[in-house]
Design a protein around this motif. Structure first.
Motif, short mmCIF file in Angstrom:
data_model
loop_
_atom_site.label_atom_id
_atom_site.label_comp_id
_atom_site.label_asym_id
_atom_site.label_seq_id
_atom_site.Cartn_x
_atom_site.Cartn_y
_atom_site.Cartn_z
N GLY A 61 6.79 -7.91 3.51
CA GLY A 61 7.21 -6.54 3.74
C GLY A 61 6.97 -5.72 2.50
O GLY A 61 6.30 -6.17 1.57
N ARG A 62 7.52 -4.52 2.48
CA ARG A 62 7.39 -3.68 1.29
C ARG A 62 8.19 -4.29 0.15
O ARG A 62 9.08 -5.09 0.36
N GLY A 129 9.72 -2.79 10.98
CA GLY A 129 9.21 -2.27 9.72
C GLY A 129 7.69 -2.17 9.76
O GLY A 129 7.02 -2.87 10.52
N GLY A 147 0.56 -3.27 9.06
CA GLY A 147 1.27 -4.48 9.47
C GLY A 147 2.61 -4.08 10.06
O GLY A 147 3.38 -3.35 9.43
N ILE A 148 2.87 -4.52 11.27
CA ILE A 148 4.09 -4.09 11.96
C ILE A 148 4.85 -5.32 12.45
O ILE A 148 4.28 -6.23 13.05
#
Ligand code: BTN
Length: 270
Positions: A61-62, A129, A147-148
């Motif tokens: 993720g981020r 996200g 990217g989900i």
């Protein structure tokens, strides 16, 4: 490879997004795989190419965080975009994705909103996200990989406690079950529509209006954590046409391109 998910998805696709598709039972990260596909000179990923996985061993993720997902608990995919957009519209691609996912889960019955820049939340818990990564060549953005991850079911999953506490699955957030391929087809259809709208003169304004309508933070008191770790408290004023968030930090206007909203309180509550 082919799979029941892909077989069910393909007849539902209405546009070019998802026409080229790769599905993996296990992959390190769908976004890493999509970036490898982009870089494959013999068979480069086209605009709208889709990578799907049931399980990621290095889902990310981020802010270097891990994305948890085991088969059935999370819809995980990455979409390749080949933007011909002016550079100042690139950041809006994340906004487009956030709006598309928020609307698709709302259609499934979840009372979801968008926490700038890319979190879809329900009752302050994270439902989905978006991670946008780009590949540039000679100062030109050659591809953006979106990217989900959408949590389908967190209760009863093996998600670590600290993730389970902050996350919610669609099964818990929406009254009726929805098949993952139906959700995915709806997300892709919206993404394509809004992404294509970005090319038009009116597009950025339209996207921002939708993002503000679905925003969980515009007009509210927030605490922003900046990439260097510093924090500031203020009020979220609006989302600008380049996708940045405009804040009133104790009287000083500041436009933020990257940051995390860590605390959100209702307006007026001290
Ligand atoms: C975030 O909330 O910080 C973004 C999470 C993005 C997770 C998805 S899951 C599919 C794709 N592959 C990854 O490794 N990450 C994204």
């Amino acid at each position: 490879m082919t799979s029941p998910l892909v077989d069910a998805l393909q007849p539902m696709l209405t546009g070019r997004f998802g026409r080229a598709i790769r599905h993996f039972e296990v992959v390190d990260s769908t976004s890493s795989e999509a970036l490898r596909w982009v870089a494959d000179e013999a068979d480069p990923a086209p605009d709208g190419a889709l990578v799907l996985a049931d399980l990621q061993t290095e889902g990310r993720g981020r802010w270097g965080r891990e994305w948890f997902g085991e088969p059935g608990s999370s819809l995980m995919f990455s979409l390749v975009l080949r933007p011909m957009l002016p550079a100042d519209r690139i950041d809006l691609i994340t906004t487009v994705a956030g709006v598309a996912v928020t609307e698709a889960v709302r259609e499934a019955g979840a009372d979801a909103s968008l926490k700038w820049p890319n979190d879809v939340i329900v009752r302050e818990r994270k439902l989905a996200g978006v991670l946008a990564e780009s590949r540039t060549r000679a100062d030109r953005v050659e591809a953006v990989v979106l990217g989900i991850g959408v949590n389908l079911s967190i209760e009863g999953s093996a998600a670590p406690e600290e993730i389970a506490r902050r996350a919610v699955g669609l099964a818990e957030a929406a009254p009726d079950p929805i098949e993952p391929h139906v959700l995915l087809a709806r997300i892709l259809a919206r993404l394509e529509r809004y992404y294509d709208a970005l090319w038009t003169d009116a597009g950025p304004g339209e996207i921002v209006t939708l993002a503000e309508k679905r925003s969980s933070i515009v007009g509210r008191e927030v605490v922003v954590t900046f990439p260097d770790g510093s924090k500031q408290e203020g009020r979220a004023i609006r989302i600008a046409h380049d996708g940045s968030l405009e804040l009133d930090l104790q009287g000083e206007r500041r436009s933020v391109r990257s940051g995390e909203i860590t605390t959100v309180r209702p307006a007026g509550v001290r």
